[in-house]
Design a protein around this motif. Structure first.
Motif: not given
Ligand SMILES: Nc1ncnc2c1ncn2[C@@H]1O[C@H](COP(=O)(O)OP(=O)(O)O)[C@@H](O)[C@H]1O
Ligand SMILES: [Mg+2]
Lengths: 316, 264
Positions: B97, B101-102, B105-106, B108-109, B113-119
């Motif tokens: 990744x 992206x890494x 992920x961190x 959102x520790x 984690x839902x269906x919102x955009x990842x970044x």
């Protein structure tokens, strides 16, 4: 028998249509095998589950769309079974998949009530069927009823949805689970739940593919998913070998899996055209996949060191 | 901030490989304290940190973080309190990744984690600023796959990830051991900077006695699953390697200190 190229050419649309249908299954395999890093053998059973559910629903008078959606949901349940066997009971993913697959044989038989069930295009309104290939060609049906067109739309929509899903927070956390499980846990990701979600999504797609295949060939058969995992892996690997250099975007990677599946079917069609005994097709597929899976290992072990040695010499 | 009360852990109980790795260990760490941890190979340092992180449950005793009893809390649930950097640079990041992206992920520790955009776009700016503080030029390579970075870059990134969402507790397990001396020094410097700037409660394992003496407010030494030496305040500031060895010999009642602690 003579080898008439025209015969092969006339088989091509059928091979492409089948390749597209199996491509949906192969994308399901991609989710488990590449994204989650799990080899999931549930697919050999869930493909048939999708087909069985779809055919029985249509035979019982439900619309084809309802049948397809139920097939997808049934597939998700099979993934849930494997996921629970793996995460709750600590059974290795491969074994968990084999257990589900074995159990599904009985379940599929129970759904169909007998080893095969047919649905003819004359009596039921199907979305795709082998016969539509000819019907469209002869002008009896409009172009948008062509199986390649219909399944092509399915593929595009599925790729779009997967592209969106794996870009969401949840999707990213599923990718992280497969990429580095230690890191995922350290970042507070529930890796067990994510594996289950991935397995459910994957098998839902596999069952969807099975439901389309049953319509296409006008019947569901208890043996129809046998070896599906090998076809899925073949598609994933062929797609990667041929397109990984040019397709880097996630959506394009999924597309390359579908293209891999189509190529697989064209190759199979060609093998049949060469008058090779159809009995040997499975052996042939197994060999192709074995070679493809073994290649990276052999390359790393034998070829790369030689290249490095050469490079080392020329630098010295 | 962190309380370990009589924790014990035995690996492979009832087999020939039975190993008591933690032996009724107790430790209390204050808010904002920076503790360095040393001890010979197999003393139980990693086991202690892994017990705190929840990699496994302890057989006995209690673990309390910021007033919350986490003894029976699963690893991913505990993660909301804890930032971690491992010894192996491969372990703290997802190689396939991208850098951003890494980080996302961190970032959102401990969150749902839902269906919102990842970044989001806003985050990217924040990541750029944070990456710039590392001084490695990573701020211009947000989409680069982490697998393409060097071990030192990956450790620095992991460190940033561990501290991005200010953790209650930062756990560092020999996070510079796999790096070459120059890179190790840089990562250690970045560690000191991040810990002090965010005032993080930190446990740092190191195999290097000098690093343990030069960094942190308090030093503990483990021996056979227990704390053999615990130095803080003025005494810690005046500590020397010779003094430390002497203390260890007295505390453990053995003179194997020299070979076991390997002066690096
Ligand atoms: N997962 C494990 N399974 C079995 N034994 C382990 C495990 N982890 C650690 N041990 C043993 O526990 C002891 C303490 O290990 P560890 O905490 O890793 O030591 P260190 O202080 O070097 O970090 C060692 O004897 C080690 O072999
Ligand atoms: Mg250790």
């Amino acid at each position: 028998m003579s080898l008439n190229p025209m015969n092969l050419l006339s088989q091509l649309p059928g091979a492409v249509a089948q390749g597209l249908i199996w491509g949906i299954m192969a994308m399901g395999v991609y989710i488990t095998y590449r994204i989650l890093d799990l080899a999931d053998l549930t697919v050999d059973g869930s493909f048939c589950t999708g087909a069985a559910v779809c055919v029985m629903m249509i035979l019982n008078g439900h619309s084809v769309w309802v049948a397809i959606i139920c097939a997808f949901l049934a597939g998700m349940l099979t993934g849930l079974a494997t996921g629970l066997l793996h995460t709750v009971f600590g059974i290795s993913p491969i074994l968990a998949g084999i257990l589900t697959q074995l159990g599904l044989w009985s379940v599929n038989l129970a759904i169909m009530t007998r080893p095969n069930q047919s649905i003819s295009t004359n009596n039921y309104k199907l979305l795709v069927a082998l016969r539509f290939l000819d019907d469209v060609k002869k002008g009896l049906k409009p172009f948008y009823n062509h199986p390649i067109f219909v399944v092509g739309i399915f593929v595009i929509v599925i790729i779009a949805v997967l592209y969106w899903f794996f870009g969401t927070e949840l999707g990213c956390s599923i990718r992280a689970t497969g990429a580095n499980i230690n890191m995922a846990r350290a970042q507070g990701i529930n890796t067990n739940v994510n594996k289950i979600i991935g397995l459910m999504l994957s098998n839902g797609m596999v069952a969807l593919s099975g439901s389309l295949m049953a319509q296409y060939q006008n019947f569901a058969d208890i043996n129809m998913g046998r070896g599906a995992i090998v076809i899925g892996l073949a598609a994933v690997i062929i797609g990667e070998v041929l397109f990984s250099k040019i397709f880097r975007n996630f959506a394009l990677k999924l597309l390359s899996v579908v293209l891999g599946s189509i190529i697989y079917y064209i190759v199979m069609q060609t093998v049949l055209w060469l008058n090779i005994d159809a009995n040997y097709l499975k052996l042939f597929s197994a060999l192709v996949v074995a070679v493809c899976l073994g290649m990276p290992y052999l390359k790393a072990k034998y070829i790369t060191p030689i290249q490095q040695r050469k490079r080392g010499k020329s630098n010295a | 901030m962190l309380e370990l009360i009589n924790i014990s852990k035995t690996f492979n109980p009832g087999t020939v490989n039975e190993k008591l790795a933690l032996d009724r260990l107790s430790l209390t760490i204050k808010d904002g304290e920076f503790v360095t941890v040393i001890g010979g190979n197999g003393a139980g340092k990693s086991t202690m940190l892994n017990a705190v992180a929840g990699v496994f449950f302890v057989d006995d005793g209690r673990i309390i973080i910021d007033g919350n009893d986490v003894t029976r809390l699963e690893e991913h649930r505990r993660a909301k309190y804890i930032g971690r950097v491992f010894q192996d640079p491969m372990m703290g990041t997802a190689a396939s990744m991208g850098i951003e992206e890494n980080l996302a992920l961190a970032n959102r520790r401990g969150q749902f984690r839902g269906l919102k955009w990842g970044i989001t776009h806003k985050e990217r700016q924040f990541y750029k600023e944070q990456l710039a503080t590392l001084g490695l030029g990573l701020e211009n390579r947000l989409t680069t796959k982490v697998g393409l970075l060097s071990g030192g870059q990956r450790q620095a990134l992991t460190l940033l990830m561990a501290s991005l969402k200010k953790p209650k507790l930062l756990l560092l397990d020999e996070h510079t051991a796999a790096l070459d001396p120059k890179t190790a020094a840089k990562v250690l410097e970045a560690t000191e900077e991040i810990v002090r700037r965010n005032n993080l409660t930190t446990l740092m394992i190191t195999h290097n006695m000098r690093d343990a003496i030069n960094h942190g407010d308090r030093l503990i030494m483990l021996y056979e699953g227990r704390i053999a030496v615990d130095v803080s305040g003025e005494e810690k500031k005046k500590l020397t390697v010779e003094k430390l060895l002497e203390m260890f010999t007295t505390a453990s009642g053995s003179d194997e200190a020299d070979d076991k602690l390997l002066l690096s």
